[in-house]
Design a protein around this motif. Structure first.
Motif, PDB file in Angstrom:
ATOM      1  N   ILE A   9       0.839  -1.206   0.000  1.00  0.00           N
ATOM      2  CA  ILE A   9       0.000   0.000   0.000  1.00  0.00           C
ATOM      3  C   ILE A   9       0.867   1.248   0.000  1.00  0.00           C
ATOM      4  CG2 ILE A   9      -1.661   1.329   1.360  1.00  0.00           C
ATOM      5  CD1 ILE A   9      -2.774  -1.392   2.347  1.00  0.00           C
ATOM      6  N   PHE A  10       1.928   1.239   0.799  1.00  0.00           N
ATOM      7  CA  PHE A  10       2.849   2.373   0.872  1.00  0.00           C
ATOM      8  C   PHE A  10       3.475   2.654  -0.486  1.00  0.00           C
ATOM      9  CE2 PHE A  10       7.264   3.867   1.693  1.00  0.00           C
ATOM     10  CZ  PHE A  10       6.948   5.128   2.190  1.00  0.00           C
ATOM     11  N   SER A  11       3.880   1.602  -1.184  1.00  0.00           N
ATOM     12  CA  SER A  11       4.518   1.779  -2.493  1.00  0.00           C
ATOM     13  C   SER A  11       3.531   2.338  -3.507  1.00  0.00           C
ATOM     14  CB  SER A  11       5.090   0.445  -2.992  1.00  0.00           C
ATOM     15  OG  SER A  11       4.068  -0.496  -3.256  1.00  0.00           O
ATOM     16  N   LYS A  12       2.252   1.921  -3.418  1.00  0.00           N
ATOM     17  CA  LYS A  12       1.238   2.430  -4.342  1.00  0.00           C
ATOM     18  C   LYS A  12       0.958   3.911  -4.089  1.00  0.00           C
ATOM     19  CE  LYS A  12       0.548  -1.312  -6.665  1.00  0.00           C
ATOM     20  NZ  LYS A  12       1.018  -1.390  -8.078  1.00  0.00           N
ATOM     21  N   PHE A 233       3.620   9.734 -19.106  1.00  0.00           N
ATOM     22  CA  PHE A 233       3.532   8.377 -18.551  1.00  0.00           C
ATOM     23  C   PHE A 233       4.923   7.802 -18.295  1.00  0.00           C
ATOM     24  CE2 PHE A 233       3.546   3.758 -19.268  1.00  0.00           C
ATOM     25  CZ  PHE A 233       2.705   3.357 -18.243  1.00  0.00           C
ATOM     26  N   LYS A 234       5.857   8.092 -19.179  1.00  0.00           N
ATOM     27  CA  LYS A 234       7.216   7.607 -18.993  1.00  0.00           C
ATOM     28  C   LYS A 234       7.831   8.162 -17.715  1.00  0.00           C
ATOM     29  CE  LYS A 234       8.430   6.864 -23.870  1.00  0.00           C
ATOM     30  NZ  LYS A 234       9.373   7.237 -24.946  1.00  0.00           N
ATOM     31  N   TRP A 235       7.567   9.447 -17.446  1.00  0.00           N
ATOM     32  CA  TRP A 235       8.070  10.050 -16.213  1.00  0.00           C
ATOM     33  C   TRP A 235       7.472   9.354 -14.993  1.00  0.00           C
ATOM     34  CZ3 TRP A 235      12.144  12.895 -15.408  1.00  0.00           C
ATOM     35  CH2 TRP A 235      12.628  13.753 -16.397  1.00  0.00           C
ATOM     36  N   LYS A 236       6.190   9.038 -15.054  1.00  0.00           N
ATOM     37  CA  LYS A 236       5.545   8.350 -13.937  1.00  0.00           C
ATOM     38  C   LYS A 236       6.243   7.019 -13.651  1.00  0.00           C
ATOM     39  CE  LYS A 236       1.251   6.143 -12.484  1.00  0.00           C
ATOM     40  NZ  LYS A 236      -0.165   5.834 -12.810  1.00  0.00           N
ATOM     41  N   VAL A 237       6.499   6.259 -14.689  1.00  0.00           N
ATOM     42  CA  VAL A 237       7.162   4.969 -14.542  1.00  0.00           C
ATOM     43  C   VAL A 237       8.576   5.149 -13.981  1.00  0.00           C
ATOM     44  CG1 VAL A 237       8.063   2.959 -15.787  1.00  0.00           C
ATOM     45  CG2 VAL A 237       5.805   3.882 -16.374  1.00  0.00           C
ATOM     46  N   LEU A 238       9.301   6.128 -14.520  1.00  0.00           N
ATOM     47  CA  LEU A 238      10.672   6.363 -14.083  1.00  0.00           C
ATOM     48  C   LEU A 238      10.719   6.802 -12.619  1.00  0.00           C
ATOM     49  CD1 LEU A 238      13.687   6.555 -14.626  1.00  0.00           C
ATOM     50  CD2 LEU A 238      13.314   8.854 -15.559  1.00  0.00           C
ATOM     51  N   PHE A 239       9.851   7.745 -12.236  1.00  0.00           N
ATOM     52  CA  PHE A 239       9.829   8.203 -10.849  1.00  0.00           C
ATOM     53  C   PHE A 239       9.437   7.066  -9.903  1.00  0.00           C
ATOM     54  CE2 PHE A 239       9.120  12.871 -12.152  1.00  0.00           C
ATOM     55  CZ  PHE A 239      10.480  13.135 -12.014  1.00  0.00           C
ATOM     56  N   HIS A 240       8.503   6.237 -10.344  1.00  0.00           N
ATOM     57  CA  HIS A 240       8.116   5.069  -9.550  1.00  0.00           C
ATOM     58  C   HIS A 240       9.325   4.165  -9.307  1.00  0.00           C
ATOM     59  CE1 HIS A 240       5.816   1.557  -8.195  1.00  0.00           C
ATOM     60  NE2 HIS A 240       6.527   0.848  -9.048  1.00  0.00           N
ATOM     61  N   GLU A 241      10.116   3.968 -10.337  1.00  0.00           N
ATOM     62  CA  GLU A 241      11.303   3.115 -10.222  1.00  0.00           C
ATOM     63  C   GLU A 241      12.347   3.734  -9.291  1.00  0.00           C
ATOM     64  OE1 GLU A 241      12.503  -0.193 -10.798  1.00  0.00           O
ATOM     65  OE2 GLU A 241      10.440   0.004 -11.367  1.00  0.00           O
ATOM     66  N   ILE A 242      12.569   5.028  -9.441  1.00  0.00           N
ATOM     67  CA  ILE A 242      13.577   5.703  -8.616  1.00  0.00           C
ATOM     68  C   ILE A 242      13.168   5.671  -7.149  1.00  0.00           C
ATOM     69  CG2 ILE A 242      14.647   7.935  -8.104  1.00  0.00           C
ATOM     70  CD1 ILE A 242      14.497   8.563 -11.110  1.00  0.00           C
ATOM     71  N   VAL A 243      11.903   5.988  -6.878  1.00  0.00           N
ATOM     72  CA  VAL A 243      11.412   5.944  -5.500  1.00  0.00           C
ATOM     73  C   VAL A 243      11.467   4.512  -4.961  1.00  0.00           C
ATOM     74  CG1 VAL A 243       9.373   6.232  -4.044  1.00  0.00           C
ATOM     75  CG2 VAL A 243       9.966   7.991  -5.708  1.00  0.00           C
ATOM     76  N   GLY A 244      11.075   3.550  -5.804  1.00  0.00           N
ATOM     77  CA  GLY A 244      11.137   2.148  -5.397  1.00  0.00           C
ATOM     78  C   GLY A 244      12.542   1.724  -5.042  1.00  0.00           C
ATOM     79  N   TYR A 245      13.505   2.165  -5.836  1.00  0.00           N
ATOM     80  CA  TYR A 245      14.907   1.828  -5.573  1.00  0.00           C
ATOM     81  C   TYR A 245      15.362   2.425  -4.239  1.00  0.00           C
ATOM     82  CZ  TYR A 245      19.978   1.577  -6.194  1.00  0.00           C
ATOM     83  OH  TYR A 245      21.309   1.321  -6.015  1.00  0.00           O
ATOM     84  N   LEU A 246      14.987   3.679  -3.987  1.00  0.00           N
ATOM     85  CA  LEU A 246      15.402   4.333  -2.742  1.00  0.00           C
ATOM     86  C   LEU A 246      14.752   3.656  -1.526  1.00  0.00           C
ATOM     87  CD1 LEU A 246      15.222   8.079  -3.863  1.00  0.00           C
ATOM     88  CD2 LEU A 246      17.265   6.666  -3.545  1.00  0.00           C
ATOM     89  N   VAL A 247      13.474   3.274  -1.657  1.00  0.00           N
ATOM     90  CA  VAL A 247      12.801   2.574  -0.575  1.00  0.00           C
ATOM     91  C   VAL A 247      13.468   1.223  -0.331  1.00  0.00           C
ATOM     92  CG1 VAL A 247      10.644   1.446   0.116  1.00  0.00           C
ATOM     93  CG2 VAL A 247      10.592   3.724  -0.913  1.00  0.00           C
ATOM     94  N   TYR A 248      13.788   0.509  -1.402  1.00  0.00           N
ATOM     95  CA  TYR A 248      14.474  -0.774  -1.274  1.00  0.00           C
ATOM     96  C   TYR A 248      15.831  -0.601  -0.581  1.00  0.00           C
ATOM     97  CZ  TYR A 248      11.408  -3.857  -3.981  1.00  0.00           C
ATOM     98  OH  TYR A 248      10.366  -4.651  -4.404  1.00  0.00           O
ATOM     99  N   LYS A 249      16.491   0.500  -0.881  1.00  0.00           N
ATOM    100  CA  LYS A 249      17.798   0.762  -0.277  1.00  0.00           C
ATOM    101  C   LYS A 249      17.654   0.957   1.229  1.00  0.00           C
ATOM    102  CE  LYS A 249      22.051   3.134  -1.591  1.00  0.00           C
ATOM    103  NZ  LYS A 249      22.620   1.897  -2.150  1.00  0.00           N
ATOM    104  N   VAL A 250      16.632   1.706   1.633  1.00  0.00           N
ATOM    105  CA  VAL A 250      16.356   1.904   3.060  1.00  0.00           C
ATOM    106  C   VAL A 250      16.031   0.576   3.728  1.00  0.00           C
ATOM    107  CG1 VAL A 250      14.775   2.963   4.717  1.00  0.00           C
ATOM    108  CG2 VAL A 250      15.620   4.288   2.774  1.00  0.00           C
ATOM    109  N   MET A 251      15.277  -0.282   3.036  1.00  0.00           N
ATOM    110  CA  MET A 251      14.876  -1.575   3.596  1.00  0.00           C
ATOM    111  C   MET A 251      16.016  -2.603   3.573  1.00  0.00           C
ATOM    112  SD  MET A 251      11.726  -1.093   4.465  1.00  0.00           S
ATOM    113  CE  MET A 251      11.224  -2.777   4.769  1.00  0.00           C
ATOM    114  N   GLY A 252      17.096  -2.288   2.863  1.00  0.00           N
ATOM    115  CA  GLY A 252      18.206  -3.231   2.780  1.00  0.00           C
ATOM    116  C   GLY A 252      18.034  -4.294   1.717  1.00  0.00           C
ATOM    117  N   TYR A 253      17.102  -4.050   0.790  1.00  0.00           N
ATOM    118  CA  TYR A 253      16.834  -5.026  -0.270  1.00  0.00           C
ATOM    119  C   TYR A 253      17.844  -4.905  -1.410  1.00  0.00           C
ATOM    120  CZ  TYR A 253      12.226  -5.672   1.892  1.00  0.00           C
ATOM    121  OH  TYR A 253      11.190  -5.932   2.752  1.00  0.00           O
ATOM    122  N   VAL A 254      18.506  -3.747  -1.536  1.00  0.00           N
ATOM    123  CA  VAL A 254      19.477  -3.560  -2.604  1.00  0.00           C
ATOM    124  C   VAL A 254      20.801  -3.067  -2.016  1.00  0.00           C
ATOM    125  CG1 VAL A 254      17.697  -3.027  -4.290  1.00  0.00           C
ATOM    126  CG2 VAL A 254      18.779  -1.155  -3.057  1.00  0.00           C
TER     127      VAL A 254
END
Length: 254
Positions: A9-12, A233-254
């Motif tokens: 839910i947080f990621s969405k 739409f491309k920006w939306k996808v890209l920003f989603h990926e960048i935010v996802g990567y940063l969240v994963y980094k905080v969680m220790g997934y990457v």
């Protein structure tokens, strides 16, 4: 399970908030209904500036080029190609597959297999939704068999619901099948490769990213000066990926 739901839910929510179109709409609404009327032209001007920036192909491509993974192409062969899901709608079935804009990863996998670059295919992914029990990997396996890929060459991992789980469950599947020492080619869309590769590098698998050669630039006046709505739409996808990567980094997934 509760943590998985909260994380989903947080990621969405984050994906919605970072959408440039969302902020353009907010600014346009402020331009119409702001209590302090002298601010309305500022909101309108800001919205128009954002429209110009986020509909510009050259600006998007410049940012995207710095984000995407660059990797030397070795033209070697691999034991397994790992195909990540996320390319069909939740309403898809074996008999009616509805592909989205990210099916390039599937087409690349088919081409790599028929060229002999990969000997086997692992399809990783469930539905990517907590409200659906669709198994994307199973549906894609049926599709590949129908177009001529031998059944014994396809392995399915149908438990993962996000990129982090793609890596975890794929590694578990490979260990169960005693394939964890094989060479693997990771296949996904270019915008998704940085986060995917970082997750798989956390496993013990020998992973190489599949990166296609960049196309040569062709001068196109329309491309340079005419705003393109699809770029939003491309920006939306890209920003989603960048935010996802940063969240994963905080969680220790990457």
């Amino acid at each position: 399970m509760i943590f998985t739901k909260v994380f989903f839910i947080f990621s969405k929510i984050l994906s919605f908030v970072v959408d440039p179109f969302f902020w353009i709409i907010i600014l346009l609404l402020l331009a119409l209904f702001a209590k302090k009327k002298y601010r309305r032209p500022r909101y309108l001007a800001t919205a128009l500036i954002l429209v110009i920036i986020f509909s510009s192909s050259p600006i998007y491509n410049m940012v995207f080029d710095s984000w995407k993974i660059k990797h030397e192409i070795t033209h070697k062969k691999y034991d397994v190609g790992i195909l990540l899901g996320g390319m069909i709608s939740l309403s898809s079935t074996d008999d009616n597959i509805q592909f989205n804009k990210h099916n390039d990863r599937l087409l690349n996998t088919i081409e790599l297999f028929h060229k002999g670059v990969i000997k086997n295919i692992i399809i990783s992914g469930a539905s990517g939704s907590l409200s659906s029990d669709m198994k994307e990997a199973d549906i894609l396996k049926s599709f590949l068999i129908r177009i001529g890929v031998p059944r014994e060459k396809i392995i399915v991992e149908n438990q993962s619901k996000n990129t982090h789980e793609n890596a975890i469950y794929t590694e578990l599947t490979c260990k169960e099948l005693e394939m964890d020492k094989y060479s693997f080619l990771l296949i996904t869309s270019d915008y998704h490769m940085r986060r995917s590769l970082s997750c798989f590098k956390k496993t013990g698998l020998n992973i190489t990213p599949f990166v296609k050669e960049s196309n040569e630039f062709h001068f196109d006046l329309e491309y340079l000066i005419v705003p393109q709505t699809n770029v939003l739409f491309k920006w939306k996808v890209l920003f989603h990926e960048i935010v996802g990567y940063l969240v994963y980094k905080v969680m220790g997934y990457v």
